[in-house]
Design a protein around this motif. Structure first.
Motif, short mmCIF file in Angstrom:
data_model
loop_
_atom_site.label_atom_id
_atom_site.label_comp_id
_atom_site.label_asym_id
_atom_site.label_seq_id
_atom_site.Cartn_x
_atom_site.Cartn_y
_atom_site.Cartn_z
N VAL A 109 -8.61 3.37 0.84
CA VAL A 109 -7.33 3.60 1.52
C VAL A 109 -7.51 3.24 3.00
O VAL A 109 -6.71 2.50 3.58
N HIS A 136 0.86 -1.18 0.00
CA HIS A 136 0.00 0.00 0.00
C HIS A 136 0.90 1.24 0.00
O HIS A 136 1.69 1.43 0.92
N THR A 166 -10.45 7.13 -1.23
CA THR A 166 -10.04 7.25 0.17
C THR A 166 -10.74 6.24 1.08
O THR A 166 -10.15 5.77 2.05
N ASN A 186 3.28 -0.71 4.33
CA ASN A 186 2.90 0.60 3.82
C ASN A 186 4.12 1.48 3.60
O ASN A 186 5.05 1.46 4.41
N VAL A 235 1.11 5.31 0.05
CA VAL A 235 0.26 6.34 0.65
C VAL A 235 0.83 7.71 0.31
O VAL A 235 2.05 7.90 0.39
N CYS A 267 -2.92 2.24 -4.18
CA CYS A 267 -2.58 3.59 -3.76
C CYS A 267 -3.79 4.46 -4.08
O CYS A 267 -4.51 4.17 -5.03
N GLY A 268 -4.01 5.47 -3.28
CA GLY A 268 -5.12 6.37 -3.52
C GLY A 268 -4.81 7.29 -4.68
O GLY A 268 -4.75 8.51 -4.53
N SER A 314 -5.09 10.52 1.71
CA SER A 314 -4.99 9.75 2.95
C SER A 314 -5.47 10.44 4.23
O SER A 314 -5.80 9.74 5.19
#
Lengths: 467, 215
Positions: A150, A31, A147, A58, A33, A127-128, A38
């Motif tokens: 996320v 993940h 989001t 992350n 970020v 990933c956002g 986020s």
């Protein structure tokens, strides 16, 4: 076992549970970020008093809001500054690994993942950010999330998905010299349209793709989302494994050997069934330039702005007319008559070392045309920047009249101070030419790095393969 | 998430294809660190005649009277009627938040971009795909009739027009369940925590390199 596509294999190996209706809990290996998508997710965790499920997978970095001028002065815009400070505070509070703005490894999230070996073949990567499809170049199932997801991924290490359909884009023949992965993916989007891949996972395959460097493959997968597909991918081969080897977060020793044996299977089996197949001829391709406000509005550099009156479909005709009006262009204008005001070389699509080398090769010994108000080179990461400087590329750009900047998303979406003013026209190596994308009223033409460099030097678009 | 069971509301037409998320909510509003307050900036660049910035008093900005959102007849609209590939572009959930905060509950189009579609469902918005021919008819009806309203019923998955004709639509069963009940998806997933742990244990044996810590 039945023959499977690469997407089938990646999907199957990440299913935690599947309901009868197809709703699937899919496990996430990595993940990534960033600061924009986020803060609300961390707020959600705090409000529900939920910990991170698996902290150590992350990786966080600030990229969208960061200035590309000197970092020592911090971020001038207080709203941008607060968002970056919020990421720093959230990473500190929850314990995430973060490359902060002053870290030499900082850069665009989709550049640093592969660069650090945080992106490994066979992973699910989220990933956002919609351009997460970039990581599919490594035989990954990589996709952008909102989001809510996320937060869901932070809290559960999973996202809820339904399986997409399989689509393969077969590239026949080899690309002519000077025609790049960027031109190819623009041509694909021009052929299938910006909704052509909706609901599908696209695998790019064929001779030209096999011959491409990993960086070119990343450029192609990056823009799968511009064809409507959340997932773009390329099968694993020697180029993939050579790229990953020795990266900071890549496995080593015995674990490396075991991983490589596993990664070798990340290819579509012979005879695997695709719901849709498209074939594109690479050998006849010319450099591409977008003329409108959607990436599908693209033609060869030796072409002209199309005439909306020649379009039968009324909705499409209307879209073309609106685009020409926004772009300040007349139907029939040769692409080589279009003169940009600014040039932007950068973004998660085209800011890696090979992109900068290709642009520098065009610029070397030449000067940016007087009519160009600003020509920017924004490397994708601190390490790309350092590498380019070691090769002397920064001097090539600066001597020609380009500005050599610090890494970040920059003028791709203009969340920092780098932007177009209303009416300004830009030759840009980024991924979206939507209205206002690079600044309110700004006009974007998407091109490859070499084409952007050539436009800077000539003050208009030229066929970089013929200069 | 606010539950959504049925909605009867005024329909606002957005008669253009490929409406992207940069148009729905421009980048400068993505700098927010909270999840609410995006309604004033829905379609910002089309709705106002100037270039807006976060923190501004948007009620003082010059409106574009041509833009559909500013036309008095659509003032109370809660259903958006749109064209193909609606919501293409970025993954910004702010686009869904902007519709929600403005007061929209239902979006109808012949097709949606994937990420936007799922983001909408996670925020109490119902995106409905109807045949292009039906959407064309609805556009004609909306433009011809001031105050044109539709009734959307999620349990029966139907859209009903003022003359009583009904159009069925598909919706993911899990999302329907969440939407009707206003459920938090993370809570549902965590009910399967044992499955996630079992997966991790098995997978760490098969592919241990995936479980190396980033540090």
């Amino acid at each position: 076992m039945a023959v499977r596509t690469l997407y089938d294999k990646l999907w199957d190996s990440h299913v935690v549970r599947q309901e009868d209706d197809g709703t699937t809990l899919l496990y996430i290996d990595r993940h990534l970020v960033h600061e924009v998508t986020s803060p609300q997710a961390f707020d959600g965790l705090r409000n529900a008093n939920r910990p991170l499920w698996r902290l150590a997978n992350n990786l966080a970095v600030a990229d969208h809001n960061v200035p590309t001028t000197s970092r020592a002065a911090g971020i001038a815009d207080p709203v941008s500054r607060l968002q970056v400070d919020t990421l720093d505070a959230n990473c500190h509070e929850f314990g995430l690994t973060e490359f902060d703005m002053m870290d030499p490894r900082q850069g665009i999230v989709h550049v640093i993942g592969p660069e650090q070996g945080a992106t490994l073949p066979g992973m699910t990567v989220v990933c956002g950010d919609s351009h997460t499809s970039t990581h599919g170049a490594f035989g990954c199932l990589a996709f952008g999330i909102g989001t809510s997801d996320v937060e869901h991924a932070l809290a559960t290490q999973c996202v809820v998905q339904r399986k997409a359909k399989n689509m393969r884009v077969n590239i026949e023949g080899m690309l002519p010299a000077g025609v790049t992965g960027k031109d190819l993916v623009l041509a694909i989007i021009g052929t299938i349209g910006t909704a052509g891949g909706t609901g599908h996972a696209i695998e790019f395959a064929g001779e030209a793709v096999s011959a491409m460097s990993m960086e070119q493959r990343m450029t192609m997968c990056n823009m799968a989302i511009e064809a409507g597909a959340r997932y773009g991918m390329v099968a694993v081969d020697d180029a993939t494994i050579d790229y990953v080897k020795g990266r900071p977060f890549a496995p080593s020793g015995e674990l490396w050997e075991k991983a490589v044996a596993n990664w070798r299977e990340l290819v579509s089996d012979p005879g695997a069934r695709f719901d849709r197949e498209v074939t594109i001829d690479a050998a006849s391709l010319r450099p591409q330039v977008t003329w409108g406000t959607s990436p599908e509005m693209v033609v060869s550099v030796d072409g002209a702005v199309p005439d909306p009156e020649s379009i039968d479909d009324p909705a499409k005709r209307d879209g073309y007319q609106r685009a020409l009006s926004y772009m300040g262009l007349a139907a029939g204008t040769p692409i080589t008559d279009i003169a940009p005001d600014k040039v932007f070389i950068g973004s998660c699509t085209n800011s890696r070392i090979e992109d900068l080398r290709a642009a520098a090769a065009v610029v070397k010994g030449r000067k940016v045309a007087d009519s160009i108000k600003l020509a920017l080179v924004v490397p994708g990461s601190g390490l790309v920047k350092r590498q380019a400087e070691a090769e002397g590329l920064d001097r090539v750009f600066v001597e020609a009249g380009f500005e050599w900047r610090e890494p970040g998303c920059s003028m791709c979406l203009a969340m920092n101070a780098d932007r177009l003013e209303p009416g300004e026209r830009c030759a840009s190596t980024s991924n979206r030419n939507f209205e206002g994308r690079q600044g309110y009223g700004g006009r974007t033409h998407l091109v490859s790095p070499a084409m952007a460099a050539a436009a800077a030097v000539h003050g208009r678009f030229v066929d970089v393969t013929r200069i | 998430m606010e539950p959504l069971v049925n909605v009867t509301g005024i329909v606002m037409p957005m008669d253009r294809s490929n409406v992207d998320t940069d148009a729905i909510i421009p980048k400068q509003y993505l700098k927010a660190i909270h999840k609410f307050g995006f309604g004033d900036n829905l379609f910002d660049a089309w709705r106002y005649l100037d270039s807006g910035e976060p923190g501004q008093d948007h009620s003082k900005r010059p409106l574009n009277p041509e833009f559909v959102l500013n036309q008095p007849r659509y003032k109370d609209a809660s259903i958006l009627l749109a064209r193909q590939n609606f919501g293409c572009g970025s993954s910004r959930e702010h686009a869904a938040w902007a519709f929600r905060d403005y007061g929209f509950r239902v979006l109808i189009a012949p097709s949606f971009a994937d990420i936007f579609y799922w983001n909408a469902l996670k925020n109490g918005l119902l995106p409905i795909v109807l045949d292009e021919a039906v959407v064309d008819e609805l556009f004609e009806a909306v433009q011809a009739t001031e105050g044109y309203a539709l009734t959307v019923d999620l349990p029966s998955q139907t859209v009903t027009t003022p003359d009583g004709s009904r159009h069925a639509f598909e919706v993911d069963p899990f999302r329907k369940h969440c939407l009707v009940n206003g459920l938090d998806e993370i809570g549902i997933t965590l009910q399967h925590a044992d499955d996630i742990r079992a997966y991790e244990q098995r997978r760490a044996g098969e592919a241990p390199w995936l479980f190396q810590d980033l540090a």
